[in-house]
Design an enzyme around this catalytic site. Structure first.
Site, PDB file in Angstrom:
ATOM      1  N   ASP A  23      35.784  35.795  35.342  1.00 10.66           N
ATOM      2  CA  ASP A  23      35.430  34.412  35.045  1.00 10.66           C
ATOM      3  C   ASP A  23      34.113  34.269  34.270  1.00 10.66           C
ATOM      4  OD1 ASP A  23      35.194  31.661  35.039  1.00 10.66           O
ATOM      5  OD2 ASP A  23      35.237  31.377  37.192  1.00 10.66           O
ATOM      6  N   HIS A  78      40.994  29.651  41.046  1.00  6.20           N
ATOM      7  CA  HIS A  78      40.065  29.314  42.142  1.00  6.20           C
ATOM      8  C   HIS A  78      40.819  28.762  43.359  1.00  6.20           C
ATOM      9  CE1 HIS A  78      36.850  30.145  39.419  1.00  6.20           C
ATOM     10  NE2 HIS A  78      37.099  29.087  38.655  1.00  6.20           N
TER      11      HIS A  78
HETATM   12 ZN    ZN Z   1      36.945  29.365  34.584  1.00  8.14          ZN
END
Ligand code: ZN
Length: 450
Positions: free
Chosen positions: A323, A272
């Site tokens: 994810d 991220h």
């Molecule tokens: Zn994750």
């Protein structure tokens, strides 16, 4: 593994699309590449469309697939989403997780994904009691990948605390999180040391986040990965609340904290990396730490748009992950990198299709410790996937612009064939090992509802 020859109508090879390419496969690897072969020779497997190296899904939590749709009702925040996610995690057992992961990895194969990085933290039974085999859950995931015909890097995740308290300790795990925790980084390392690598499976490490591993124990996880030259992943600055808590407890950003404890480096990937300072970007880039972006999840969770362009410029290679599996489509993840950036900056041209395909293939594999995969070159693992250029989405495009078509027009629905280690795992859009993938998914998710 037997020998085979594949004739590719078109092949993407780093920067160019070449017509008529012959790949010889032997022992699961590409043994020879011949270009300029206009027609398939007798006996060759014919792959019509555009063949890419296999896609690497560098960040997965397989069980989040059970949340698809249900977490879109009403509004909420990242933290309310997390409560729903925990309620599914509560119900996982080695059996139910195996069934779900097998179906999810089969969905990945159908989307052209040949290797998954599974960021795995649901280790123990409810309440935190270890199973008879303390790696039963991780083994279930490794078996599931084998049955779905794809490679896996099990990124076994150290998760010890619920929140940051101060320099030395964190808050004890809550009831949901008890099953994630080994109690200490040493105990985590001892359990992981028992996990065995296989032809299709590698073992890596992960630090859940600076919230979940107290600062004093970060170096133990980093040292474990360093000793084995294994990949090390970490959720990094996904939410501003994590940055605020880290600054309050340690007086530094999460990135600086990781740097100070020896976590950063070329085998490490920050996942991220959404809310970074300029100093953070310099630390990540300068140390060669990779960045895994998961744009469909980041937009789903309203995380924000991370500084991927600046990170790449600073020296941090990009990989991509689905994810939370709101969708499983690496082509969508790739195009989101450029399109989100266009919206943010109101200018075009941040990422080329070629650079995004590199992130989805060779750089993604490197982030998962598979340096010998992700290219259509002799010596590389024989992992590749073919995108239809004659579907309703891709018909009429120019084959020489295949990279642009794949990234900006195709979807996972256009994946026609997937080959892993020379074996056809997806043929003509059908999985060859898992007979009815939608039904397997429905059944596995239903088992977690009741
Ligand atoms: Zn994750």
């Amino acid at each position: 593994m037997t020998r085979a020859t594949y004739w590719l109508e078109h092949a993407w090879r780093d920067t160019t699309v070449e017509p008529g390419v012959l790949l010889d496969v032997d022992g699961g690897r590409i043994s020879a590449v011949r270009t300029g072969v206009p027609t398939p020779p007798p006996g060759a497997e014919v792959l019509r469309g555009l063949t890419l190296p296999g896609l690497a899904n560098a960040h997965s939590h397989a069980f989040h697939r059970a949340l698809r749709g249900t977490v879109q009702v009403g509004s909420g925040t990242f933290w309310t989403w997390r409560e729903v996610m925990y309620s599914v995690a509560d119900r996982l057992t080695p059996e139910t997780y195996h069934a779900l992961a097998r179906a999810v990895y089969a969905e990945m194969a159908l989307a052209g994904i040949t290797c998954v990085g599974e960021f795995h933290y649901v280790h123990h039974a409810q309440g935190g009691t270890p199973y008879a085999d303390p790696n039963a859950m991780g083994e279930a995931l490794i078996d599931a990948a084998a049955e779905a015909g794809i490679r896996i890097t099990l990124l076994d995740t150290c998760y010890l605390s619920s929140a940051l308290l101060n320099k030395h300790s964190g808050e004890a795990p809550n009831t949901h999180q008890l099953r994630f925790s080994d109690g200490s980084a040493e105990a985590w390392a001892a359990r992981c040391a028992v996990l065995k690598e296989r032809d299709h499976a590698r073992i890596g490490a992960a630090i859940h986040s600076v919230r979940a591993v107290p600062a004093g124990q970060l170096a133990t996880v980093a040292g474990w990965a360093q000793e084995r030259r294994a990949p090390l992943h970490v959720h990094l600055s996904e939410q501003t609340a994590e940055n605020d808590a880290c600054l309050a407890a340690h007086g530094v950003t999460p990135t600086r904290l990781l740097a100070d404890h020896g976590v950063l480096g070329p085998r490490t990937t920050g996942v991220h990396s959404t809310h970074l300072t300029d100093e953070d970007i310099a630390l990540l880039g300068g140390s060669g730490t990779g960045t895994c972006m998961c744009p469909t999840t980041e937009r789903d969770l309203a995380d924000g748009i991370g500084p991927a362009v600046a990170l790449q410029r600073a020296g941090s290679p990009l990989s991509l992950g689905s994810d939370s599996h709101a969708v499983i489509d690496l082509l969508e993840e790739a195009r989101a990198m450029e399109l989100d950036e266009r919206l943010r900056t109101r200018t075009r041209g941040h990422w080329t299709a070629n650079s995004l395909l590199r992130a989805a293939t060779v750089d993604g594999h490197a982030a998962l410790g598979w340096d010998e995969a992700g290219t259509l070159e002799a010596g590389s693992l024989a992992d590749f996937t073919t995108i239809a250029l004659d579907s309703v989405r891709t018909a009429g495009t120019l084959p020489r612009l295949g990279a642009e078509t794949a990234v900006f027009a195709a979807t996972s629905a256009d994946v026609r064939h997937t080959v892993v280690g020379g074996r056809q795992v997806v043929r003509d859009g059908a999985h060859t090992l898992v007979p009815d993938v939608p039904q397997a998914l429905a059944r596995a998710v239903e088992a977690l509802r009741s």
